[in-house]
Write an enzyme that holds these catalytic residues in place. Sequence first.
Site, PDB file in Angstrom:
ATOM      1  N   GLU A 116       4.405   9.851 -10.456  1.00  0.00           N
ATOM      2  CA  GLU A 116       5.563  10.019  -9.573  1.00  0.00           C
ATOM      3  C   GLU A 116       6.790  10.618 -10.269  1.00  0.00           C
ATOM      4  O   GLU A 116       7.891  10.058 -10.203  1.00  0.00           O
ATOM      5  CB  GLU A 116       5.893   8.675  -8.904  1.00  0.00           C
ATOM      6  CG  GLU A 116       4.691   8.118  -8.164  1.00  0.00           C
ATOM      7  CD  GLU A 116       4.905   6.732  -7.545  1.00  0.00           C
ATOM      8  OE1 GLU A 116       6.003   6.171  -7.686  1.00  0.00           O
ATOM      9  OE2 GLU A 116       3.950   6.224  -6.935  1.00  0.00           O
ATOM     10  N   ASN A 166       0.184  12.393 -11.316  1.00  0.00           N
ATOM     11  CA  ASN A 166      -0.147  11.761 -10.040  1.00  0.00           C
ATOM     12  C   ASN A 166       1.143  11.563  -9.240  1.00  0.00           C
ATOM     13  O   ASN A 166       2.164  11.150  -9.800  1.00  0.00           O
ATOM     14  CB  ASN A 166      -0.771  10.388 -10.382  1.00  0.00           C
ATOM     15  CG  ASN A 166      -1.396   9.679  -9.215  1.00  0.00           C
ATOM     16  OD1 ASN A 166      -2.153  10.279  -8.457  1.00  0.00           O
ATOM     17  ND2 ASN A 166      -1.112   8.387  -9.084  1.00  0.00           N
ATOM     18  N   HIS A 190      -0.937   8.009   0.409  1.00  0.00           N
ATOM     19  CA  HIS A 190      -0.567   6.819   1.193  1.00  0.00           C
ATOM     20  C   HIS A 190      -0.097   7.335   2.550  1.00  0.00           C
ATOM     21  O   HIS A 190       1.062   7.728   2.716  1.00  0.00           O
ATOM     22  CB  HIS A 190       0.536   6.035   0.484  1.00  0.00           C
ATOM     23  CG  HIS A 190       0.076   5.443  -0.810  1.00  0.00           C
ATOM     24  ND1 HIS A 190      -0.866   4.428  -0.854  1.00  0.00           N
ATOM     25  CD2 HIS A 190       0.391   5.710  -2.090  1.00  0.00           C
ATOM     26  CE1 HIS A 190      -1.090   4.099  -2.122  1.00  0.00           C
ATOM     27  NE2 HIS A 190      -0.347   4.869  -2.888  1.00  0.00           N
ATOM     28  N   GLU A 223      -5.145   7.468  -4.247  1.00  0.00           N
ATOM     29  CA  GLU A 223      -4.682   6.165  -3.742  1.00  0.00           C
ATOM     30  C   GLU A 223      -4.731   6.111  -2.218  1.00  0.00           C
ATOM     31  O   GLU A 223      -3.824   5.581  -1.566  1.00  0.00           O
ATOM     32  CB  GLU A 223      -3.244   5.880  -4.230  1.00  0.00           C
ATOM     33  CG  GLU A 223      -3.090   5.941  -5.741  1.00  0.00           C
ATOM     34  CD  GLU A 223      -1.701   5.561  -6.234  1.00  0.00           C
ATOM     35  OE1 GLU A 223      -0.909   4.973  -5.471  1.00  0.00           O
ATOM     36  OE2 GLU A 223      -1.413   5.855  -7.415  1.00  0.00           O
ATOM     37  N   ASP A 241      -4.804   5.342   1.447  1.00  0.00           N
ATOM     38  CA  ASP A 241      -4.832   4.324   2.500  1.00  0.00           C
ATOM     39  C   ASP A 241      -4.098   4.901   3.702  1.00  0.00           C
ATOM     40  O   ASP A 241      -3.305   5.836   3.564  1.00  0.00           O
ATOM     41  CB  ASP A 241      -4.285   2.954   2.054  1.00  0.00           C
ATOM     42  CG  ASP A 241      -2.910   2.980   1.410  1.00  0.00           C
ATOM     43  OD1 ASP A 241      -2.139   3.932   1.658  1.00  0.00           O
ATOM     44  OD2 ASP A 241      -2.603   2.034   0.661  1.00  0.00           O
TER      45      ASP A 241
HETATM   46  O1  9MR Z   1      -0.749  -1.628  -5.409  1.00  0.00           O
HETATM   47  C1  9MR Z   1       0.338  -1.841  -6.301  1.00  0.00           C
HETATM   48  C2  9MR Z   1       1.064  -3.104  -5.900  1.00  0.00           C
HETATM   49  O2  9MR Z   1       0.230  -4.233  -6.070  1.00  0.00           O
HETATM   50  C3  9MR Z   1       2.341  -3.237  -6.708  1.00  0.00           C
HETATM   51  O3  9MR Z   1       3.065  -4.355  -6.247  1.00  0.00           O
HETATM   52  C4  9MR Z   1       3.148  -1.972  -6.576  1.00  0.00           C
HETATM   53  C5  9MR Z   1       4.429  -2.054  -7.369  1.00  0.00           C
HETATM   54  O4  9MR Z   1       5.236  -0.963  -7.117  1.00  0.00           O
HETATM   55  O5  9MR Z   1       2.379  -0.877  -7.034  1.00  0.00           O
HETATM   56  C6  9MR Z   1       1.292  -0.656  -6.234  1.00  0.00           C
HETATM   57  O6  9MR Z   1       0.603   0.509  -6.595  1.00  0.00           O
HETATM   58  C7  9MR Z   1       1.339   1.705  -6.534  1.00  0.00           C
HETATM   59  C8  9MR Z   1       0.736   2.641  -7.537  1.00  0.00           C
HETATM   60  O7  9MR Z   1       0.740   2.034  -8.802  1.00  0.00           O
HETATM   61  C9  9MR Z   1       1.479   3.955  -7.590  1.00  0.00           C
HETATM   62  N1  9MR Z   1       1.577   4.555  -6.293  1.00  0.00           N
HETATM   63  C10 9MR Z   1       2.068   3.702  -5.246  1.00  0.00           C
HETATM   64  C11 9MR Z   1       1.266   2.412  -5.194  1.00  0.00           C
HETATM   65  C12 9MR Z   1       1.727   1.548  -4.033  1.00  0.00           C
HETATM   66  O8  9MR Z   1       3.033   1.089  -4.244  1.00  0.00           O
END
Ligand code: 9MR
Length: 450
Positions: free
Chosen positions: A160, A201, A237, A265, A267
């Site tokens: 990001e 990513n 997402h 990722e 969903d």
């Molecule tokens: O799925 C992850 C969640 O359990 C955490 O609380 C969160 C913290 O910001 O991060 C989530 O995963 C993220 C991923 O690492 C990067 N892209 C966005 C994802 C969803 O927030």
Amino acid sequence: MRSLRSGLLTSLLAGVVTAGSLLVAAPVSHAADTPLRGLAEAKGKVMGTAVTGSKLTGTYGEIAAREFNWLTPGNAMKWGSVEPSRGTYNWAEADRIVDFAETHGQQVRGHTLLWHQQNPGWLTNGSWTKDRLSTVVQDHIATEVGRYKGRVAAWDVVNEPFDEDGTYRPTLFRTTLGQDYIAQALTWARAADPGAKLYINDYNVEGVNAKSTALYDLVKSLKERGVPIDGVGLQAHLIVGQVPSTLRQNIQRFADLGVDVAITELDIRMQLPATQAKLTQQAADYRAVLNACVAVARCTGVTVWGFTDSDSWIPDTFPGQGAATPYDENYQPKPAYHAIAEALGGTTTPPPTGACTAVYSVTSQWSSGYTGQVRIACSGASLSSWKVNWTFGAGQRITQAWNANCTQSGAAVSCANAPYNGSVPDGGSVTFGFNGSWSGSNPVPVVALG
Ligand code: 9MR
């Protein structure tokens, strides 16, 4: 002694009847004939999922192993997880996931080395000179990538890095180290494991837009400079009904730069409750994403961000939204699952078009009596009135019922809705309860919904 024995017997029986609660009418859809990983392998694609290491047992572990050929630790490899205090490492969950993957013939996507979230306090609260932070970042990358050298097939080296308008996100790394922190991180990662594929990513870069174009320009210049970059991760997402129409075109333009593209990722969230109509649209959306990846040779495949709605970040982050993954909270495959299978060339039994079901269960039981309930639930169908019939097999008798009018004649029981709960909407349910007597055994009867 006697009371202990009957107590034991009671709990044994209660266990049996609870496990034996019966689902009637149309069955919930079942899994594809060939697991997703087999279908993906036949197409030379990745079918991955994010996982939580502590959950990799039981049904969760079975599905993760059976259906997926890649795993991404959802949180376990983030800097804050692996080095909570400076110089003190915690690899337990990450190790567990890598071990699980190796046991089950899966590859691992390492996620993630540099990100602006989930960093340890000592890092974010420190005051850093460029040189000191540079040394710490290099050491972090060398340590983590080095630890899993040869065992992690691809790394999200930088996660990001862009804001929505395509400018660099002003993270600690960007502001202290300068824009070239990305090239340096990639170079250090390559040195630590020359065999791992190195990715940048990001999210909201699935379609062609300002942010994805900034990423495109960055990858192009990194390639021109000879900086080691193997791929881009499009997180994906997404929201139901909103798959970007330029997804395939966008994947193709990155591929044309000579890098791989992974959907990392995926969903697809919706406003709850999940109705049949929304789940059908969601299935079409999953299919569209899979199709776009299958259509481009350099798209390595798709990873879902959690395979079950019981292990998804969506409800915590977007209150009122959810149902974003291919399996529901009870590990039942949803229409989205079947859409993924079909997009990967599989054939599945078509998901049911909709049904109402009645489930009988014993909620508590004592020496001669018990309390039971029947739950009537509709998905893709609805009822304006209902009747539930069954025949007891072991002499049970209903003594009292609520939220339904029940009559019993011999072993045959018939329960009709009360005046106020005949209507069961699509996506809704009603429950009625009763007390009964039993002796000897209390088996769960076959229930018919009329
Ligand atoms: O799925 C992850 C969640 O359990 C955490 O609380 C969160 C913290 O910001 O991060 C989530 O995963 C993220 C991923 O690492 C990067 N892209 C966005 C994802 C969803 O927030």
